[in-house]
Design a protein around this motif. Structure first.
Motif, PDB file in Angstrom:
ATOM      1  N   SER A   2      33.729 -11.377   2.887  1.00  0.00           N
ATOM      2  CA  SER A   2      33.461 -10.933   4.246  1.00  0.00           C
ATOM      3  C   SER A   2      33.752 -12.056   5.229  1.00  0.00           C
ATOM      4  CB  SER A   2      32.010 -10.489   4.378  1.00  0.00           C
ATOM      5  OG  SER A   2      31.732 -10.092   5.702  1.00  0.00           O
ATOM      6  N   THR A   3      34.364 -11.723   6.345  1.00  0.00           N
ATOM      7  CA  THR A   3      34.657 -12.706   7.377  1.00  0.00           C
ATOM      8  C   THR A   3      34.017 -12.264   8.681  1.00  0.00           C
ATOM      9  OG1 THR A   3      36.683 -11.589   8.075  1.00  0.00           O
ATOM     10  CG2 THR A   3      36.883 -13.175   6.262  1.00  0.00           C
ATOM     11  N   GLY A   4      34.023 -13.201   9.655  1.00  0.00           N
ATOM     12  CA  GLY A   4      33.486 -12.853  10.956  1.00  0.00           C
ATOM     13  C   GLY A   4      34.252 -11.707  11.576  1.00  0.00           C
ATOM     14  N   THR A   5      35.582 -11.713  11.401  1.00  0.00           N
ATOM     15  CA  THR A   5      36.412 -10.641  11.934  1.00  0.00           C
ATOM     16  C   THR A   5      36.087  -9.316  11.262  1.00  0.00           C
ATOM     17  OG1 THR A   5      38.212 -12.197  12.394  1.00  0.00           O
ATOM     18  CG2 THR A   5      38.772  -9.852  12.296  1.00  0.00           C
ATOM     19  N   GLN A   6      35.877  -9.358   9.943  1.00  0.00           N
ATOM     20  CA  GLN A   6      35.532  -8.148   9.190  1.00  0.00           C
ATOM     21  C   GLN A   6      34.228  -7.550   9.719  1.00  0.00           C
ATOM     22  OE1 GLN A   6      36.949  -6.425   6.714  1.00  0.00           O
ATOM     23  NE2 GLN A   6      35.429  -5.697   5.255  1.00  0.00           N
ATOM     24  N   THR A   7      33.244  -8.419   9.943  1.00  0.00           N
ATOM     25  CA  THR A   7      31.948  -7.959  10.448  1.00  0.00           C
ATOM     26  C   THR A   7      32.075  -7.376  11.843  1.00  0.00           C
ATOM     27  OG1 THR A   7      30.790  -9.612   9.125  1.00  0.00           O
ATOM     28  CG2 THR A   7      29.577  -8.659  10.962  1.00  0.00           C
ATOM     29  N   GLU A   8      32.846  -8.046  12.684  1.00  0.00           N
ATOM     30  CA  GLU A   8      33.045  -7.555  14.048  1.00  0.00           C
ATOM     31  C   GLU A   8      33.749  -6.203  14.050  1.00  0.00           C
ATOM     32  OE1 GLU A   8      35.168 -10.595  16.066  1.00  0.00           O
ATOM     33  OE2 GLU A   8      33.551 -12.072  15.898  1.00  0.00           O
ATOM     34  N   THR A   9      34.738  -6.046  13.166  1.00  0.00           N
ATOM     35  CA  THR A   9      35.462  -4.783  13.076  1.00  0.00           C
ATOM     36  C   THR A   9      34.532  -3.668  12.613  1.00  0.00           C
ATOM     37  OG1 THR A   9      37.512  -5.947  12.551  1.00  0.00           O
ATOM     38  CG2 THR A   9      37.415  -3.592  12.023  1.00  0.00           C
ATOM     39  N   PHE A  10      33.714  -3.956  11.596  1.00  0.00           N
ATOM     40  CA  PHE A  10      32.751  -2.974  11.124  1.00  0.00           C
ATOM     41  C   PHE A  10      31.778  -2.608  12.238  1.00  0.00           C
ATOM     42  CE2 PHE A  10      28.442  -2.107   9.693  1.00  0.00           C
ATOM     43  CZ  PHE A  10      28.627  -1.014   8.863  1.00  0.00           C
ATOM     44  N   ASP A  11      31.235  -3.608  12.914  1.00  0.00           N
ATOM     45  CA  ASP A  11      30.234  -3.358  13.949  1.00  0.00           C
ATOM     46  C   ASP A  11      30.783  -2.486  15.074  1.00  0.00           C
ATOM     47  OD1 ASP A  11      28.297  -4.791  12.616  1.00  0.00           O
ATOM     48  OD2 ASP A  11      28.564  -6.630  13.785  1.00  0.00           O
ATOM     49  N   SER A  12      32.010  -2.760  15.501  1.00  0.00           N
ATOM     50  CA  SER A  12      32.591  -1.973  16.592  1.00  0.00           C
ATOM     51  C   SER A  12      32.854  -0.535  16.138  1.00  0.00           C
ATOM     52  CB  SER A  12      33.889  -2.616  17.094  1.00  0.00           C
ATOM     53  OG  SER A  12      34.862  -2.676  16.070  1.00  0.00           O
ATOM     54  N   LEU A  13      33.340  -0.380  14.919  1.00  0.00           N
ATOM     55  CA  LEU A  13      33.610   0.956  14.398  1.00  0.00           C
ATOM     56  C   LEU A  13      32.312   1.728  14.169  1.00  0.00           C
ATOM     57  CD1 LEU A  13      35.626   3.032  13.358  1.00  0.00           C
ATOM     58  CD2 LEU A  13      35.614   1.851  11.148  1.00  0.00           C
ATOM     59  N   ASP A  37      41.753   6.354   8.329  1.00  0.00           N
ATOM     60  CA  ASP A  37      42.475   5.189   7.800  1.00  0.00           C
ATOM     61  C   ASP A  37      41.808   3.888   8.224  1.00  0.00           C
ATOM     62  OD1 ASP A  37      44.320   6.715   6.466  1.00  0.00           O
ATOM     63  OD2 ASP A  37      45.825   6.637   8.065  1.00  0.00           O
ATOM     64  N   ARG A  38      41.270   3.853   9.434  1.00  0.00           N
ATOM     65  CA  ARG A  38      40.589   2.633   9.890  1.00  0.00           C
ATOM     66  C   ARG A  38      39.378   2.325   9.017  1.00  0.00           C
ATOM     67  NH1 ARG A  38      39.182   2.797  16.107  1.00  0.00           N
ATOM     68  NH2 ARG A  38      38.172   0.837  15.477  1.00  0.00           N
ATOM     69  N   GLY A  51      29.485   6.517   3.920  1.00  0.00           N
ATOM     70  CA  GLY A  51      28.578   6.701   5.047  1.00  0.00           C
ATOM     71  C   GLY A  51      29.314   6.753   6.378  1.00  0.00           C
ATOM     72  N   LEU A  52      30.319   5.905   6.530  1.00  0.00           N
ATOM     73  CA  LEU A  52      31.113   5.917   7.758  1.00  0.00           C
ATOM     74  C   LEU A  52      31.889   7.228   7.892  1.00  0.00           C
ATOM     75  CD1 LEU A  52      32.497   2.256   7.727  1.00  0.00           C
ATOM     76  CD2 LEU A  52      30.608   3.152   9.102  1.00  0.00           C
ATOM     77  N   HIS A  53      32.438   7.700   6.788  1.00  0.00           N
ATOM     78  CA  HIS A  53      33.160   8.977   6.825  1.00  0.00           C
ATOM     79  C   HIS A  53      32.213  10.121   7.227  1.00  0.00           C
ATOM     80  CE1 HIS A  53      37.008   7.584   5.434  1.00  0.00           C
ATOM     81  NE2 HIS A  53      36.552   7.184   4.252  1.00  0.00           N
ATOM     82  N   ILE A  54      30.996  10.105   6.712  1.00  0.00           N
ATOM     83  CA  ILE A  54      30.031  11.149   7.057  1.00  0.00           C
ATOM     84  C   ILE A  54      29.730  11.114   8.551  1.00  0.00           C
ATOM     85  CG2 ILE A  54      27.618  11.875   6.798  1.00  0.00           C
ATOM     86  CD1 ILE A  54      27.835  11.101   3.844  1.00  0.00           C
TER      87      ILE A  54
END
Length: 207
Positions: A2-13, A37-38, A51-54
């Motif tokens: 996990s990276t900071g960018t990965q976390t930021e991307t998850f959080d925004s999505l 796809d995202r 969970g995100l798909h749901i």
């Protein structure tokens, strides 16, 4: 990793998905097909991805993943499997999955204590309340009381999903999974027997 960018991307999505109307009654299609796809490209643990798909109302994408996590110790996937069937309107199947995780840590985290997924428990009661609302809607019953009940149950659905995701994030993390097969589990004898029963007509649970 996990990276900071990965976390930021998850959080925004994740924030975007939480801004949608909470899934409660069977959605006709994904809210935003471009997000499929995202979500997948994050390469998260399959339970978190499901969970995100749901939250995006994309039940087929979620179900594809959850069918590979139908037995313990995959408690997160099993719980989400119950949520998915609740949203589909398959209430007996949903209650069966809630019961299967009734004595797990995730049930205690989401609903206050273990045992809430069985008859008489808060989680199981929530499924019954959604089923009653669904029946009223299908019967064409309208009015302020129905609208308020739907709003209440939508908020509870959002809370439940958010708590499941929070538990997953704390327990699993947001690391990338190069090979998701490590999260999948072999079906228990109970699940195998039920699956065999479906082919012979002696089992109604559809998973």
């Amino acid at each position: 990793m996990s990276t900071g960018t990965q976390t930021e991307t998850f959080d925004s999505l994740y924030s975007l998905l939480l801004s949608f109307r909470p899934p409660l009654l069977h959605p006709p299609k994904p809210k935003d097909t471009s997000l499929t796809d995202r979500i997948s490209s994050l390469r998260l643990h399959p339970a978190i991805e499901a969970g995100l798909h749901i939250l995006n109302y994309d039940l087929p994408s979620a179900h594809f993943l959850l069918r590979k996590m139908q037995s313990l110790p995959a408690q997160e996937g099993m719980f989400l499997h119950g949520v998915l069937h609740r949203i589909e309107g398959d209430y007996p199947n949903a209650r069966a999955w809630y019961s299967d995780v009734s004595d797990t840590d995730i049930m205690a985290y989401v609903w206050g204590q273990k045992g809430e997924g069985t008859e008489g428990g808060k989680a199981c009661g929530f499924v019954y309340d959604v089923e009653k609302l669904d029946q009223r809607v299908k019967q064409g019953v309208k009015g302020v009381r129905v609208e308020r009940e739907q709003e209440r149950l939508e908020e509870e659905s959002k809370r439940e999903l958010a708590m499941i995701m929070d538990y997953c994030r704390q327990r699993i993390g947001l690391d990338e999974w190069e090979d998701a097969r490590g999260a999948y589990v072999e079906n228990s004898e109970k699940i195998k027997t039920a699956g065999q029963g479906q082919t012979t007509g002696t089992e109604t649970r559809t998973f």
